[in-house]
Every structure is written in C-alpha cells, then in structure tokens.
Design an enzyme around this catalytic site. Structure first.
Site, PDB file in Angstrom:
ATOM      1  N   GLY A 169       0.838  -1.198   0.000  1.00 57.33           N
ATOM      2  CA  GLY A 169       0.000   0.000   0.000  1.00 57.33           C
ATOM      3  C   GLY A 169       0.869   1.243   0.000  1.00 57.33           C
ATOM      4  N   GLY A 170       0.315   2.315   0.508  1.00 57.71           N
ATOM      5  CA  GLY A 170       1.042   3.587   0.544  1.00 57.71           C
ATOM      6  C   GLY A 170       2.322   3.506   1.352  1.00 57.71           C
ATOM      7  N   GLY A 404      25.028  12.364 -29.424  1.00 53.50           N
ATOM      8  CA  GLY A 404      24.534  13.015 -28.211  1.00 53.50           C
ATOM      9  C   GLY A 404      25.033  12.322 -26.956  1.00 53.50           C
ATOM     10  CB  ALA A 405      25.662   8.762 -26.186  1.00 50.58           C
TER      11      ALA A 405
HETATM   12  C1  HXC Z   1      -3.295  -3.927  12.547  1.00 46.61           C
HETATM   13  C2  HXC Z   1      -2.307  -5.843  11.797  1.00 46.61           C
HETATM   14  C3  HXC Z   1      -2.087  -5.254  10.540  1.00 46.61           C
HETATM   15  C4  HXC Z   1      -2.522  -3.927  10.336  1.00 46.61           C
HETATM   16  C5  HXC Z   1      -1.299  -7.242  10.487  1.00 46.61           C
HETATM   17  N1  HXC Z   1      -1.807  -7.077  11.711  1.00 46.61           N
HETATM   18  N2  HXC Z   1      -1.473  -6.146   9.749  1.00 46.61           N
HETATM   19  N3  HXC Z   1      -2.916  -5.180  12.778  1.00 46.61           N
HETATM   20  N4  HXC Z   1      -3.131  -3.290  11.386  1.00 46.61           N
HETATM   21  N5  HXC Z   1      -2.348  -3.308   9.181  1.00 46.61           N
HETATM   22  C6  HXC Z   1      -1.831  -8.039  12.797  1.00 46.61           C
HETATM   23  C7  HXC Z   1      -2.753  -9.202  12.502  1.00 46.61           C
HETATM   24  O1  HXC Z   1      -4.061  -8.895  12.884  1.00 46.61           O
HETATM   25  C8  HXC Z   1      -2.150 -10.279  13.379  1.00 46.61           C
HETATM   26  O2  HXC Z   1      -2.576 -10.087  14.700  1.00 46.61           O
HETATM   27  C9  HXC Z   1      -0.679  -9.968  13.331  1.00 46.61           C
HETATM   28  O3  HXC Z   1      -0.551  -8.612  12.909  1.00 46.61           O
HETATM   29  C10 HXC Z   1       0.077 -10.821  12.334  1.00 46.61           C
HETATM   30  O4  HXC Z   1      -0.625 -10.813  11.106  1.00 46.61           O
HETATM   31  P1  HXC Z   1      -1.003 -12.115  10.298  1.00 46.61           P
HETATM   32  O5  HXC Z   1      -2.080 -11.732   9.345  1.00 46.61           O
HETATM   33  O6  HXC Z   1      -1.256 -13.240  11.227  1.00 46.61           O
HETATM   34  O7  HXC Z   1       0.358 -12.404   9.569  1.00 46.61           O
HETATM   35  P2  HXC Z   1       0.600 -12.994   8.135  1.00 46.61           P
HETATM   36  O8  HXC Z   1      -0.250 -14.193   7.910  1.00 46.61           O
HETATM   37  O9  HXC Z   1       2.056 -13.150   8.004  1.00 46.61           O
HETATM   38  O10 HXC Z   1       0.123 -11.863   7.115  1.00 46.61           O
HETATM   39  C11 HXC Z   1       0.807 -10.649   7.054  1.00 46.61           C
HETATM   40  C12 HXC Z   1      -0.003  -9.645   6.199  1.00 46.61           C
HETATM   41  C13 HXC Z   1      -1.444  -9.571   6.741  1.00 46.61           C
HETATM   42  C14 HXC Z   1      -0.001 -10.127   4.753  1.00 46.61           C
HETATM   43  C15 HXC Z   1       0.717  -8.302   6.272  1.00 46.61           C
HETATM   44  O11 HXC Z   1      -1.380  -9.364   8.150  1.00 46.61           O
HETATM   45  C16 HXC Z   1      -2.227  -8.485   6.140  1.00 46.61           C
HETATM   46  O12 HXC Z   1      -2.715  -8.603   5.017  1.00 46.61           O
HETATM   47  N6  HXC Z   1      -2.396  -7.417   6.895  1.00 46.61           N
HETATM   48  C17 HXC Z   1      -3.207  -6.290   6.485  1.00 46.61           C
HETATM   49  C18 HXC Z   1      -2.497  -5.515   5.442  1.00 46.61           C
HETATM   50  C19 HXC Z   1      -3.214  -4.261   5.061  1.00 46.61           C
HETATM   51  O13 HXC Z   1      -4.249  -4.321   4.377  1.00 46.61           O
HETATM   52  N7  HXC Z   1      -2.754  -3.147   5.600  1.00 46.61           N
HETATM   53  C20 HXC Z   1      -3.321  -1.890   5.339  1.00 46.61           C
HETATM   54  C21 HXC Z   1      -2.745  -1.501   3.985  1.00 46.61           C
HETATM   55  S1  HXC Z   1      -3.160   0.087   3.540  1.00 46.61           S
HETATM   56  P3  HXC Z   1      -2.962 -11.309  15.644  1.00 46.61           P
HETATM   57  O14 HXC Z   1      -3.243 -10.680  16.932  1.00 46.61           O
HETATM   58  O15 HXC Z   1      -4.132 -11.980  15.016  1.00 46.61           O
HETATM   59  O16 HXC Z   1      -1.748 -12.183  15.649  1.00 46.61           O
HETATM   60  C22 HXC Z   1      -1.886   0.932   4.075  1.00 46.61           C
HETATM   61  C23 HXC Z   1      -2.035   2.359   3.746  1.00 46.61           C
HETATM   62  C24 HXC Z   1      -0.828   3.112   4.066  1.00 46.61           C
HETATM   63  O17 HXC Z   1      -0.991   0.487   4.671  1.00 46.61           O
HETATM   64  C25 HXC Z   1      -1.085   4.471   3.510  1.00 46.61           C
HETATM   65  C26 HXC Z   1       0.064   5.350   3.639  1.00 46.61           C
HETATM   66  C27 HXC Z   1      -0.199   6.596   2.924  1.00 46.61           C
END
Ligand code: HXC
Length: 514
Positions: A169-170, A404-405
């Site tokens: 993502g971002g 040019g290079a």
């Molecule tokens: C809060 C999060 C989290 C998040 C993971 N966790 N991502 N908690 N916010 N963004 C937590 C999970 O709930 C889990 O907690 C623990 O971290 C480990 O995650 P798992 O899913 O068990 O791990 P894994 O299977 O390895 O998967 C990793 C992952 C997945 C692929 C990153 O967690 C995932 O898809 N997370 C969400 C990603 C996402 O959509 N993020 C937002 C993106 S938008 P527990 O307690 O259950 O162990 C963004 C915008 C930024 O980031 C903008 C900037 C401008």
C-alpha cells in the site's frame, strides 16, 4: 531503590520481548530475524541505544484500549556503524504485525528529526502490515509525517531502506523516497496493491513474489537497488554501503587507508578493448581492476545492465562509478539506463562523492519502443544530472563516444573537470560506417562495387575522424592516456581537483525533466 531498579529491569525485559515468544518463534520459523536481532546485526556490537521503549499507542477503538505492548511495534534509536553514528528504526512484526500507528510513527519521526539536526544517516528496517487498521486516518497521518521527513532529509543525510517482510500500500512510499532500497529474497515484498486486488481489477493471476518480490524489483521494475539471500547478508551489506558514504551533505566523501598502491599499473588493460570495434568486452573488468583492491559495490546490478553504477574507493577516497557496458545492448543508452545513472549521479552530487565515468557508448538506443516511451525526456535526465553536478568529475573514454551520448556522458562541455581518452577512442558524431554511408552516398552509388567503395570510404573516415586527437586538439580531451596508467591518472585527477568549489545560479530548485 533496589526495588525500583528491579522493576525497571523487569519492564525492560518484558518490553524487549515485543509480541511474545510464540510470535518471535513464528518470525524465526519464516527465516526472519526479529526487529531487535536485526539492529544488533546492523550496528557495531553493543552500540545500539534504544529510545521510546515504553511508548504505547493511544487507540481506544476495536478493543485496543486494553491491548498495549510497550514500544508499539517499532524499535527506534541510535548506534554506530564502523564507529560512525547512525539512526535506525526497525519495525517489529511480532507487535500488531509491525503496523504503523500514530505513536509508532511519532517514534520514527523523532529519530529522523534528530538525524537531520545532527547530520547522520537514517536506516529503516521495514517489516509491517501497513497502516494500523484500528487507527484509521491517524495512521495515515503518521505515514505522511514520515514521508515529509523523508523528503526534508533527502540530500541532507543518507537514507537507506531495507525491506525485510511485507511492505504494501502507501507504505511503500517511504522507502521509495529514500536513497537506496535493499530487499531480502523470498521473505520480502513491496507493492501498492496486492495479488487479490490485482486479480479483481485486472484479472491477472500473480503471486506476491512475482508482483513485488526482491527478484522482480531488482531485475524488472528497478525499484530495489539490491537483493540478498537473507536478513544477515543484507545487514552486512548495508554496513558496507554506509561505509562508502559521508554521514551528511556537510561532510566530504570518506577516506580510509585501503593499502592499494595509487600508482599501480594495470598492463592487462592495454589488451582489454578488442581490435574489432563491434566486439564487446566486459567494462566491469576495467572497473574492478582500476579501483582499490577490486572492491566495487555495484548498485542495481541486475537492472538496465547496459550501464554500470556503483561505489568504490580510489586511493582510499569514496567515488561513484558510472560506466557504459558494451556487453549489453552494445552499451547504448536507453530509458532505463539513463534514469538509473541519472539518479546515481544526483546521489553522488548530493553527498560530495566524486564521479568517475568510463565511456564506451555508441549512442542512444533507436526504436519505436524507446521513442514512444519518452527516451527524449528520460535521456535528458542523465544529461541534466551531469550538467548540474558540481562534485569533481573525471571521465575516461575507453572506446566509442558517439553523438549526443558523447555529450551526455560527463563530457568537457557539461563541466567535466578532467576528460581523458584511451588512444583507440573514437569520438565522433556517429560510427564510421554510418557516417560514410551518409556523406559519401553519391560516391558509393556511382561506384561499380558499392561494398568495396563503402569499405574504402569508411576506412578513410575512421582514419581521419574516429580517433581521440581531434577532440584533444580542441582541448575537449585533456590528455590521451595509456590504458595501463588509468588508475594512477584518475587518482592524480582527483588530487588535482581536491577543494573544487562550484556553485549554481540561485534558484528555489531546478526543474529536472521528470
Ligand atoms: C493492525 C495488523 C495489521 C494492520 C497485520 N496485523 N497487519 N494489525 N493493522 N495493518 C496483525 C494481525 O491482525 C495479526 O494479529 C498480526 O498482525 C500478524 O498478522 P497475520 O495476518 O497473522 O500475519 P501474516 O499471515 O504473516 O500476514 C501478514 C499480512 C497480513 C499479509 C501483512 O497481516 C495483512 O494482510 N495485513 C493487512 C495488510 C493491510 O491491508 N494493511 C493496510 C494496507 S493500507 P494477531 O493478533 O491476530 O496475531 C496501508 C495504507 C498506508 O498500509 C497508507 C500510507 C499513505
């Protein structure tokens, strides 16, 4: 008092466990180190001092009020690398998936602010699920605060990003704003939208690895500068990279004692360039033979291989090397290689690192793909970068410098300070055959034997024009040098240029053709 001390120690031990032993074990099972283990491997032994160990998030939604872990998913602080101060943050995937909260972002911003103030590099070790979903816009605000500091720090202190887990993502934009991105093969990925979203929107079936793994970004997209086998190898190479760099734009390029004789002659270079001008040779061999102890840290080695960029030392002083690679696309400049080299030239210029350019370039790559892709604008980036760079610039033309290079590749006309050519160099508007075909078109047509006539006029053109002496007579080439003397001549050139000062006309900033 002892009670208080014991309690503090207990709190510290607890905090250092992050998300707990089970999550640490899961991290290890994936072949990844934890956030703190990574910092230990990165910094000089025992030098890392953690800050904000007890910071917690301030979120009360979605059951978070009772869910606090000291440190809140990121370890921040300062340590030394080869004795020099470096600030670092390391995202802790064992705590809320290393996700970025408002508090967690504030910790990162604190060390970035300090690094900018004191003039020391910032290293980010990324391993995070992205924005802390429970916090919503507060997390997005945190990201933007980090981005703003990345931009303010750009060109002031070196910023290095290591991607050692998810980065999606971002969130990818903080690393993208830094100077270099390193990735770990198989355990890290970077993309704006993941495989599921891609499938929904474009119906493409791709894995995370194909979409944003280390190989993809270091060979195809050019987003990553380095790809390494595992966490430890990456961290060792990150130390190596920082050793080449000054701590900030206020310092000169570092100088160390490498023990390599600056006057070392390299007779094998006399036979490096084949007699047949169409035959390639490996420019990397030249680079490795010339620089101190052959220690060349190539950057983006797997991407746009028709140009070589990287860091090395000459007589102990850090230098940036840019060199055309005749083994790939005959060393032509194309879109990817122009952008690759332009960014590196600008990096070196930001950080007072002299630029050494080895030229063997038959021109810009022709073709629809290049023209429609905007080679005009992208090629201009490299020209712009060389023209605005004020660090010492030493150029050696080893064979072709056409069209040019020739101008672009750190020529005298773009304020190249010292421009040398090997005796076999061909400095001309184009290759002798192409030139002869145009200017002797009528003679060739009139001749009963076109082929023989073309050969004859090509040879005549080459003898008269495809050599370094016309440019040398005009002072565009400062000297025609023996290949075996290249190392010493470049080092002498750097000594000659020590203390160089050159400033640009006042401007808010330039308007690089982006
Ligand atoms: C809060 C999060 C989290 C998040 C993971 N966790 N991502 N908690 N916010 N963004 C937590 C999970 O709930 C889990 O907690 C623990 O971290 C480990 O995650 P798992 O899913 O068990 O791990 P894994 O299977 O390895 O998967 C990793 C992952 C997945 C692929 C990153 O967690 C995932 O898809 N997370 C969400 C990603 C996402 O959509 N993020 C937002 C993106 S938008 P527990 O307690 O259950 O162990 C963004 C915008 C930024 O980031 C903008 C900037 C401008």
């Amino acid at each position: 008092m002892q009670d208080i001390i014991d309690r503090l120690e207990m709190l510290r031990v607890g905090a250092r466990l992050g998300g707990g032993q089970a999550r640490i074990d899961a991290q290890h099972a994936r072949g990844k180190l934890t956030a703190r283990e990574r910092l230990e491997a990165l910094m000089d032994p025992g030098s890392f001092e953690e800050m904000d160990l007890f910071v917690e998030h301030n979120c009360t939604d979605f059951g978070m009020a009772d869910n606090h872990i000291a440190g809140d998913g990121v370890v921040t602080g300062v340590g030394t690398i080869y004795g020099r101060r470096v600030f670092a943050f390391s995202q802790d995937f064992t705590v809320f998936g290393g996700s970025l909260s408002e508090s967690n972002a504030r910790k990162i911003c604190k060390i970035m602010d300090m690094a900018i103030k004191v003039g020391a590099p910032v290293v980010g070790l990324n391993d995070s699920g992205g924005a802390r979903i429970q916090e919503g816009v507060a997390s997005l605000a945190g990201y933007a605060e980090v981005f703003q500091r990345n931009v303010l720090a750009s060109g002031v202190v070196p910023q290095i990003s290591a991607i050692m887990g998810p980065c999606a993502g971002g969130a990818v934009y903080s690393p993208a704003l830094t100077d270099f991105i390193m990735m770990v093969k198989d355990t890290s990925y970077m993309f704006l939208t993941g495989p599921e979203v891609v499938k929904t929107v474009t119906h493409e079936d791709v894995s995370a690895e194909q979409l944003g793994g280390a190989i993809t970004h270091s060979t195809r997209s050019g987003v990553a500068d380095f790809a390494y086998e595992n966490d430890l190898v990456l961290l060792k190479q990150l130390r190596r990279l920082l050793a080449f760099l000054p701590s900030s734009n206020r310092e000169p390029a570092p100088r160390i004692d490498t023990g390599d004789d600056p006057k070392r002659t390299i007779f094998s270079l006399d036979n490096l360039v084949p007699n047949d001008p169409q035959r390639p040779y490996d420019m990397k061999e030249l680079v490795e033979k010339v620089v101190d102890n052959g220690d060349f840290l190539e950057i983006q080695a797997g991407y746009a291989k028709n140009i070589i960029i990287g860091l090395a030392r000459l007589n102990g002083q850090s230098v940036g090397i840019v060199a055309n690679q005749p083994m790939v696309l005959a060393g032509c400049l194309d879109i990817a290689s122009s952008v690759k080299a332009a960014r590196f030239v600008r990096f070196c210029d930001c950080f007072n690192i002299p630029i050494i350019t080895f030229v063997d370039v038959p021109g810009f790559l022709p073709g629809m793909q290049q023209e429609l892709g905007g080679i005009i604008k992208h090629g201009a980036k490299l020209l712009f970068a060389y023209a605005e760079a004020t660090v010492p610039k030493v150029t050696v033309i080893t064979r072709k410098a056409y069209g040019g290079a020739y101008d672009v590749m750190s020529s005298k006309h773009l304020r190249g300070d010292l421009n040398y050519a090997w005796p076999n160099a061909e400095i001309a508007v184009m290759g002798p055959k192409g030139a002869a075909e145009i200017i002797f078109r009528n003679e060739i047509k009139a001749s009963p034997n076109h082929e023989a006539k073309l050969k004859e006029v090509t040879a005549a053109y080459a003898a008269n024009f495809a050599n370094p002496f016309i440019a040398a007579r005009k002072g565009f080439i400062d000297d025609v040098i023996m290949p075996h003397d290249t190392r010493w001549r470049v080092i002498r050139g750097l000594q000659t240029l020590e203390g160089k000062q050159l400033s640009l006309p006042w401007k808010k900033h330039d308007n690089l053709p982006l």
